[in-house]
Design a protein around this motif. Sequence first.
Motif, PDB file in Angstrom:
ATOM      1  N   ALA A 198      -3.720  -4.114  13.536  1.00  0.00           N
ATOM      2  CA  ALA A 198      -2.703  -4.534  14.500  1.00  0.00           C
ATOM      3  C   ALA A 198      -1.711  -3.406  14.749  1.00  0.00           C
ATOM      4  N   LEU A 199      -1.219  -3.318  15.974  1.00  0.00           N
ATOM      5  CA  LEU A 199      -0.231  -2.310  16.337  1.00  0.00           C
ATOM      6  C   LEU A 199       1.150  -2.905  16.581  1.00  0.00           C
ATOM      7  N   ASP A 200       1.190  -4.210  16.850  1.00  0.00           N
ATOM      8  CA  ASP A 200       2.432  -4.839  17.275  1.00  0.00           C
ATOM      9  C   ASP A 200       2.803  -6.017  16.395  1.00  0.00           C
ATOM     10  N   CYS A 201       4.110  -6.233  16.271  1.00  0.00           N
ATOM     11  CA  CYS A 201       4.607  -7.499  15.743  1.00  0.00           C
ATOM     12  C   CYS A 201       4.829  -8.439  16.925  1.00  0.00           C
ATOM     13  N   ASP A 202       4.846  -9.727  16.650  1.00  0.00           N
ATOM     14  CA  ASP A 202       5.166 -10.735  17.655  1.00  0.00           C
ATOM     15  C   ASP A 202       6.068 -11.757  16.977  1.00  0.00           C
TER      16      ASP A 202
END
Length: 199
Positions: A96-100
């Motif tokens: 994963a590259l992003d937090c949400d």
Amino acid sequence: MPASRVITWEVTASGGYETAWAEFGGDGLRARGRAVGTVPEPYWITYELLTGDAYVTRRLTVTAEDASGSRSLDLRHDGRGGWTADGERVDALDGALDCDLGLCPLTNTMPVLRHGLHRAPGEREFLMAWVSVPGLGVEPSRQTYTHLGPRRVRYASGDFRSDLTFDDDGCVVDYPRLARRVAPAESRPPRGTEAPDGV
């Protein structure tokens, strides 16, 4: 020169509001925010977000408080695809590259800016490090973003779909079923001078 933004959203999904103070510089983002909600029960959160190049998340720190007390989360990405939550490795987030951050419109900005999806045709599938609010649990989430037209992007995850509107900077203006940006006071007519309905 970094560009600074202050954005407030009415978060209909939580019965509350969020304000984010964001700085964009090069292809990175630094932000802090505060939110208050009333659904499923009253809570507040504060967060700080830091990305590296290409808007890849480097660190998200969150504090939440509700009737059960306060809790915090320190979520970090090592820049090579690995993640830790409060110092413990989370293998399910590998790649994963992003937090949400749940119910937070700001965290839709990073994948959209990275791929220019608010400006140019394309569809991308992402693995996200999703953080629940107000519980601050962390789990993987598969999400798809699809360009629909200028500043319009469809978000899909599982059975959920929503067609989002962004501004030119890649920040959410309208997220149906979740949030809508509140216009700055100076752009709203003075109280009592609004045109009546139907005019």
